[in-house]
Design an enzyme around this catalytic site. Structure first.
Site, mmCIF file in Angstrom:
data_model
loop_
_atom_site.group_PDB
_atom_site.id
_atom_site.type_symbol
_atom_site.label_atom_id
_atom_site.label_comp_id
_atom_site.label_asym_id
_atom_site.label_seq_id
_atom_site.Cartn_x
_atom_site.Cartn_y
_atom_site.Cartn_z
ATOM 1 N N TYR A 60 0.853 -1.196 0.000
ATOM 2 C CA TYR A 60 0.000 0.000 0.000
ATOM 3 C C TYR A 60 0.881 1.236 0.000
ATOM 4 C CZ TYR A 60 -3.019 3.753 1.603
ATOM 5 O OH TYR A 60 -3.686 4.951 1.705
ATOM 6 N N GLU A 92 -3.339 7.639 -4.128
ATOM 7 C CA GLU A 92 -3.393 6.393 -3.367
ATOM 8 C C GLU A 92 -3.288 5.230 -4.342
ATOM 9 O OE1 GLU A 92 -6.000 4.779 0.298
ATOM 10 O OE2 GLU A 92 -7.123 4.876 -1.578
#
Length: 404
Positions: free
Chosen positions: A125, A213
């Protein structure tokens, strides 16, 4: 301004960020044709079909009409059309949408990057955003990326790392290396990650983003580092510098009332309350929403008519507020600094006359430039408008009309 995954990836690619290659389509026939070309260019045998909506959680989300997930795997070229038909045109409900979900108008057909090799692919992530509390950009990352990143943040927060970057200095080499080190990477993957982090940060700065993101960033089985997803929010105030990015706006993904308000020059955000707000200035709007909460109500919107509001704009604001059936009262709270109170008052009167019977009580507080003239305009109109002077009076009147 939010953009779709395929658009975000195109921005990333332009800044040298390695991405999962793919093609976008809005029909099953087009998807098959483009997937065939993608197969020729990449050699991929399997394809990932991804719904393109402005919401995360697509992999676990469900299409109401077909039961398909929002992200599915086609194990051959021949499977692509059926997989696309299970998503395209349907309504996808995810953890980040409302219960009504969002209609899928486009799909992304991407290459399969989870191919076998020296080791299993590893999902990471990574995001870049502004931390206003420290006045710096922050790269947030975790070695445990994927669909369960929310659970990682909740149960094992120590697995979430942060790297603060001074915007005046920029990302330093040792910081990119620290990111790769904390992710447990070695050799080729370590070098690839440092390059990836630099390119990602340059993309964030270069396109005036509010947030990037990527979940997941993939360490492939042969140690390439690529962006498999892309969730991007661009700073709307900077779009005048990026005409090509401004054209990426998809109004079908936005609240239609908010779009209408924006086109009328009104700053409007839909909320979940029962009292409509019409205010000038963000600070006064926040204070107004506070007094509504203190009075036992809840604001149904944030609406700033701006410092140059005239009667026509005020009437438009009334019409937009009244589109929300949950509104039980409207509070107009204007401080006449730049804007003239009598213009706002005239807008209130005109709205009553032009809209007809307004089914909810209206409370008006006008202070500042031409406030006396404004008060007289409303009183002489004969309309059923509750006029107040102090903020506390406004709160009391809201409480009264709501019966709370």
């Amino acid at each position: 301004m939010n953009i779709h995954e395929y658009q975000g990836k195109s921005i990333l690619k332009s800044f040298g960020v390695a991405i999962q290659r793919g093609v976008v389509a809005d029909t099953a026939e087009e998807a098959l044709e483009k997937a065939r070309v993608l197969q020729t260019e990449t050699g991929t045998g399997w394809f990932v079909v991804k719904a393109q909506i402005h919401a995360g959680g697509r992999g676990k989300g469900k299409v109401k009409e077909t039961g398909s997930n929002g992200v599915v795997l086609a194990k051959s070229l021949e499977e692509v059309p059926d997989k696309v038909k299970g998503i395209l045109g349907g309504t996808l409900v995810t953890a980040q949408t409302t219960a009504e979900g969002k209609k899928v108008n486009k799909v992304l057909i991407a290459e399969d990057v989870y191919y076998p090799g020296e080791h299993e692919p590893n999902e990471i992530y990574m995001s870049v955003l502004l931390d206003r509390g420290i006045g710096k950009h922050v790269i947030m990352y975790s070695p445990e990326g994927g669909m369960d990143i929310e659970a990682v943040a909740e149960k094992t927060p120590e697995r979430i790392f942060k790297e603060a970057v001074d915007p005046l200095i920029g990302l330093q080499g040792f910081q990119a290396r620290r990111v790769a080190f904390n992710l447990g990477l070695e050799g080729k993957a370590f070098k690839e990650m440092t390059k990836f982090v630099h390119a990602l940060y340059n993309a964030f700065i270069g396109c005036d983003a509010s947030m990037f993101e990527i979940n997941p960033v993939l360490q492939t089985s042969d140690d390439k580092i690529i962006a498999v997803d892309s969730k991007v929010t661009l700073d709307g105030n900077a779009l005048f510098r990026h005409k090509d990015y401004a054209e990426m706006r998809d109004k079908t993904e936005e609240d239609p009332t908010e779009v209408e308000a924006g086109e009328a020059g009104l700053n409007y955000v839909k909320l979940e309350g029962n009292v409509g707000c019409m205010v000038n200035g963000a600070g006064l709007a926040m204070a107004t929403m506070d007094i509504i909460k203190l009075s036992g109500g809840a604001p149904s919107n944030f609406l700033d008519v701006g410092g140059t509001a005239d009667a026509a704009r005020v009437e438009k604001a009334f019409r937009i507020i009244l589109k929300d059936e949950s509104v039980k009262a409207i509070l107009v709270n204007i401080f006449g600094g730049i804007v003239r109170c009598d213009r706002v008052a005239q807008g209130v009167v005109d709205a009553y006359k032009n809209i007809g019977d307004i089914p909810v009580p209206i409370i008006v507080r006008l202070q500042g430039t031409n406030a006396e003239e404004a008060k007289k305009l409303i009183e002489d109109s004969g309309l059923e408008v509750h006029s107040v002077i102090l903020l506390q009076e406004a709160a009391d009147k809201v409480k009264e009309v709501l019966g709370t």
